[in-house]
Design a protein around this motif. Structure first.
Motif, short mmCIF file in Angstrom:
data_model
loop_
_atom_site.label_atom_id
_atom_site.label_comp_id
_atom_site.label_asym_id
_atom_site.label_seq_id
_atom_site.Cartn_x
_atom_site.Cartn_y
_atom_site.Cartn_z
N ASP A 51 0.84 -1.18 0.00
CA ASP A 51 0.00 0.00 0.00
C ASP A 51 0.88 1.24 0.00
O ASP A 51 2.06 1.18 0.32
N ARG A 52 0.27 2.34 -0.41
CA ARG A 52 0.99 3.62 -0.45
C ARG A 52 0.66 4.42 0.80
O ARG A 52 -0.28 4.09 1.53
N PRO A 53 1.41 5.49 1.05
CA PRO A 53 1.13 6.32 2.22
C PRO A 53 -0.30 6.87 2.24
O PRO A 53 -0.85 7.12 3.32
N ASP A 54 -0.93 7.02 1.08
CA ASP A 54 -2.31 7.53 1.04
C ASP A 54 -3.33 6.44 1.35
O ASP A 54 -4.54 6.67 1.33
N GLU A 56 -3.88 3.67 -0.40
CA GLU A 56 -4.31 2.95 -1.59
C GLU A 56 -3.50 1.66 -1.76
O GLU A 56 -2.26 1.68 -1.70
N ASP A 140 5.17 2.82 -2.66
CA ASP A 140 5.91 3.80 -3.47
C ASP A 140 7.07 3.15 -4.24
O ASP A 140 7.59 3.75 -5.18
#
Length: 143
Positions: A51-54, A56, A140
């Motif tokens: 997953d990404r920091p946002d 997602e 990322d």
């Protein structure tokens, strides 16, 4: 502690030992930052889920070249080995597929980091290989 689901398959002691032996070899290669040896223990294309920091969720497939390039960048250079203390919980879906949950403490350069991740391993002949890596926080790194 990971609670094991009832998959209907009961692995033999030899099958469980094979998983732990595979991880011992992988951890040794990782500790030496021997990325090529790590790649030798995989099935390509390798699936990655993170997953990404946002928040997602993301997935990717890497060929061997992308794995080597990314892991070399992520693990960095250094003369000092990386140490791992890990507890692994394999969940066998059958005699040739296992999902392995890992709780680990990694120490590198005097810094300690806790990790929790899962891998999907498949048996090919007499040996295991990882085919999917699942860990939060690396999105990322996945183009």
């Amino acid at each position: 502690m990971t609670v094991l689901p009832d998959t209907g398959y009961r692995p033999t002691a030899e099958e469980v030992a094979g998983i732990h032996a595979w991880f011992a070899a992988y951890d040794a290669a990782s500790g030496r930052r021997d990325i090529e040896a790590m790649a030798d223990l995989a099935v390509f294309p390798l699936n990655l889920v993170s997953d990404r920091p946002d928040g997602e969720g993301v997935g990717a497939q890497w060929d061997r070249g992308r794995f080597v390039e990314a892991m070399t960048r992520i693990m960095g250079e250094g003369d000092e080995d990386i140490a791992f203390e890990s507890t692994r919980t394999p969940v066998f879906l059958g005699p040739s597929i296992a999902v392995v949950f890992t709780d680990s403490v990694m120490t590198a350069g005097g810094e300690t980091q806790r990790l929790r991740y899962a891998d999907v391993l498949v048996r090919r002949g007499a040996t295991w290989a990882f085919q999917t890596m699942l860990q939060g926080g690396w999105g990322d790194q996945l183009p």
